[in-house]
Design a protein around this motif. Structure first.
Motif, PDB file in Angstrom:
ATOM      1  N   THR A 130      -4.295   1.822  -4.238  1.00 38.19           N
ATOM      2  CA  THR A 130      -3.769   2.155  -2.507  1.00 38.19           C
ATOM      3  C   THR A 130      -4.840   2.149  -1.507  1.00 38.19           C
ATOM      4  O   THR A 130      -4.873   1.598  -0.440  1.00 38.19           O
ATOM      5  CB  THR A 130      -3.157   3.725  -2.704  1.00 38.19           C
ATOM      6  N   THR A 131      -6.228   2.626  -2.278  1.00 45.34           N
ATOM      7  CA  THR A 131      -7.327   2.585  -1.335  1.00 45.34           C
ATOM      8  C   THR A 131      -7.614   1.166  -1.042  1.00 45.34           C
ATOM      9  O   THR A 131      -8.200   0.880   0.215  1.00 45.34           O
ATOM     10  CB  THR A 131      -8.679   3.233  -2.110  1.00 45.34           C
ATOM     11  N   SER A 159       3.767   9.519   3.592  1.00 45.21           N
ATOM     12  CA  SER A 159       2.464   8.364   3.703  1.00 45.21           C
ATOM     13  C   SER A 159       2.913   6.985   4.146  1.00 45.21           C
ATOM     14  O   SER A 159       2.068   6.281   4.957  1.00 45.21           O
ATOM     15  CB  SER A 159       2.000   8.124   1.865  1.00 45.21           C
ATOM     16  N   LEU A 160       4.122   6.502   3.556  1.00 41.99           N
ATOM     17  CA  LEU A 160       4.673   5.522   4.251  1.00 41.99           C
ATOM     18  C   LEU A 160       4.802   5.018   5.801  1.00 41.99           C
ATOM     19  O   LEU A 160       4.175   4.135   6.444  1.00 41.99           O
ATOM     20  CB  LEU A 160       5.890   4.649   3.525  1.00 41.99           C
ATOM     21  N   VAL A 161       5.470   6.316   6.133  1.00 43.60           N
ATOM     22  CA  VAL A 161       5.471   6.351   7.876  1.00 43.60           C
ATOM     23  C   VAL A 161       4.338   6.367   8.480  1.00 43.60           C
ATOM     24  O   VAL A 161       3.945   5.756   9.588  1.00 43.60           O
ATOM     25  CB  VAL A 161       6.524   7.363   8.195  1.00 43.60           C
ATOM     26  N   GLY A 162       3.259   7.258   8.124  1.00 45.46           N
ATOM     27  CA  GLY A 162       2.269   7.622   8.686  1.00 45.46           C
ATOM     28  C   GLY A 162       1.079   6.273   8.656  1.00 45.46           C
ATOM     29  O   GLY A 162       0.667   5.801   9.703  1.00 45.46           O
ATOM     30  N   ALA A 193       0.874  -1.243   0.013  1.00 48.10           N
ATOM     31  CA  ALA A 193       0.067   0.021   0.107  1.00 48.10           C
ATOM     32  C   ALA A 193       0.897   1.439  -0.059  1.00 48.10           C
ATOM     33  O   ALA A 193       0.566   2.190  -0.687  1.00 48.10           O
ATOM     34  CB  ALA A 193      -1.006   0.005   1.303  1.00 48.10           C
ATOM     35  N   GLY A 194       1.952   1.041   0.810  1.00 45.25           N
ATOM     36  CA  GLY A 194       2.765   2.351   0.806  1.00 45.25           C
ATOM     37  C   GLY A 194       3.589   2.731  -0.416  1.00 45.25           C
ATOM     38  O   GLY A 194       3.812   4.009  -0.573  1.00 45.25           O
TER      39      GLY A 194
END
Length: 539
Positions: A410-411, A216-219, A70-71
């Motif tokens: 991604t969603t 986005s990946l970290v969050g 996803a990330g």
């Protein structure tokens, strides 16, 4: 935003035979990626038993793949637009084969999780390219709708057929086989892609956005970690609250940055278009429900019903058949009556299916509520995802096909990742609260410390408890413990089902109120998108 020359000629320049050969290869590539999302579910009990894993460890086996997947979907969607979608897809397929070898040779849970995470990175290179290539190959509206229907049907079918494929492998081989099987399949698809799939890329790409990708990946990673580990640390513990706040801050900064950078990895202006934003929300909620459902039903079939992996796979076939039938039909119907009605109906069907699943008890027969819930969940997912995907991809130009596909994907993955994390953690919290005192009361002479620790974590431990030899004097006590463990897991399942039903119904209401009813007229959606982008730039 002018279309690239390649984007304009790739579809019309191919014969019907060439287009559908390419579609077949692309769908098999998609099958491999999506199958990796679910086939491992069947192997979780075997992995847990052999590697002595907690339920959070098993959640990480699933989520390590979906998190990196996803990330990085947005990043690889843009790489495909920039350097060639076929090229990026083939590199990803080769990577999946290599990393699958690492998973097959793993000797502890950490190695399995690392291999799964690396496979997710490679899968992120494949998945956006599949849909973007289809959009460029099929330029006729009706053909494109049918091709997207085939794509969504394959995605849903792969999700559902995973347990059967995994069950067959585990019936004849060890859990390592769910990794080994990827190697020959990926090799065949790489050859097919080289021979039959035409290349396409965008002629207009901006600068790369590494900060957006990192934020986005970290969050997302921190948020999912906090949810998965919440049953151990406490949902309102200091470390959990700090993680929630950190994740929210990262995601808020991500949105702020994407609205201001000239070349965002995720064009936030797209979400001003209702025919893009609301179908994306519907897909996220549908996959939240479906991935959570699959994770929990894995525990049910193997922990409560005590089925073998192959039996589990066969028992899950109604789910697969429902998706395979529902996806193409829903897309065609949406072309006639509009997307909104179909998506709302699909979400309601999923809600009913999950509600029925939440009422299942230890004594509930398979033929009845269990089958009905699977059929309704499968149909609901199929009804939502086909029309929603078509609506999303109709909102972007051919040049932006990779980015649009990445947002669509991604969603799905963010929704699915949160589904496993949230619903799995709800079940784990209820189960651990109910079962821990009972396990603690068992004399050490009857259960070793590692057996007690495993029993406190997951109902899958029932398999080992039932098989372990014990004195007949303690048969009643053993049977009572097993029954209590099964009942506790289903109690957690019921609470999780209520969360799912509430989410799906709230989404259905939002779609019904805010998404336009009827069919979009021609290029009106695309024009609205361009206007919104221009308005955003003017601001």
């Amino acid at each position: 935003m002018p279309q690239s020359l390649e984007s304009r000629v790739i579809g019309p320049g191919l014969s019907a035979r060439q287009r559908y050969l390419a579609l077949a290869v692309i769908c098999v590539a998609e099958l491999l990626v999506v199958l990796d999302n679910t086939v491992v579910n069947v192997a979780l009990p075997s992995i847990g038993l052999q590697l002595r894993s907690s339920i959070s460890g098993l959640q990480w086996v699933v989520d390590a793949y979906t998190l990196t997947f996803a990330g990085l979907l947005l990043a690889f969607g843009h790489l495909g637009d920039r350097y060639g979608r076929k090229k990026v897809m083939m590199i990803g397929l080769i990577g999946i084969a290599v990393m699958s070898v690492g998973g097959a040779l793993a000797t502890d849970l950490g190695q399995v999780v690392i291999a799964r995470a690396a496979m997710g990175v490679c899968a992120a290179a494949v998945f956006p390219a599949t849909l973007a290539l289809i959009i460029n190959i099929f330029t006729d509206g009706k053909e494109r709708a049918l091709a997207i229907a085939a794509w969504t049907a394959m995605a849903g079918f792969a999700i559902a057929i995973g347990p059967t494929a995994g069950g067959f492998l585990l019936e004849h081989f060890s859990w390592h086989s769910v990794f080994w099987i990827n190697v020959p399949v990926a090799a065949v698809v790489v050859v097919g892609a080289y021979l039959f799939v035409p290349e396409s890329r965008s002629s207009h790409v901006g600068k790369y956005d590494p900060l957006g990708i990192a934020l986005s990946l970290v969050g997302i990673t921190v948020l999912v970690w906090a949810i998965i580990e919440a049953p151990h640390h406490g949902w309102l513990s200091t470390i959990s609250i700090a993680a929630y706040i950190g994740a929210v801050v990262c995601l808020a900064v991500f949105v702020w940055w994407e609205l201001r950078t000239p070349s965002p990895v995720l064009d936030m202006n797209l979400f001003r278009i209702r025919r893009f934003a609301l179908p994306a929300l519907a897909i996220a909620v549908a996959y939240f429900s479906m991935f959570g459902f699959l994770f929990m039903i894995t525990q049910y079939f193997q922990g409560v019903m005590e089925l073998s992996p192959l039996q589990f796979g066969i028992h899950s076939l109604p789910f697969a058949v429902s998706i395979a039938i529902g996806a193409p039909l829903a897309t065609v119907i949406a072309q006639r009556i509009g997307t909104t009605a179909v998506i709302v109906f699909g979400l309601v069907v999923m809600s009913v299916g999950m509600f029925i699943a939440g009422q299942v008890e230890v004594e509930t027969p398979y033929v009845g509520p269990v089958v009905i819930s699977m059929v309704l969940m499968g149909l609901g997912l199929a009804i939502v995802q086909g029309p929603a995907t078509e609506s999303i991809m109709s909102s972007v130009t051919l040049d932006e096909a990779g980015a649009g596909s990445a947002v669509n994907d991604t969603t799905r993955e963010v929704g699915g990742t949160l589904g496993v994390a949230v619903l799995g953690s709800i079940v784990a919290s209820v189960y651990k609260t109910k079962v821990s005192p009972l396990v603690d009361a068992v004399p050490d002479a009857l259960m070793e410390p590692y057996q007690k620790a495993f029993a406190r974590e997951t109902v899958v431990s029932v398999i080992e408890i039932v098989k372990s030899p014990s004195n007949s004097i303690f048969a009643t006590q053993k049977a009572d413990l097993v029954y209590a463990m099964k009942a506790a897991s289903l109690e957690g399942f019921q609470l999780a089902s209520f969360v799912t039903v509430g989410s799906a119904m709230a989404c259905a209401l939002a779609v019904a109120i805010f998404l336009p009813w009827g069919r979009p007229e021609g290029d009106g959606v695309l024009l609205a998108w361009r206007n919104s982008v221009q308005a955003g730039h003017r601001k």
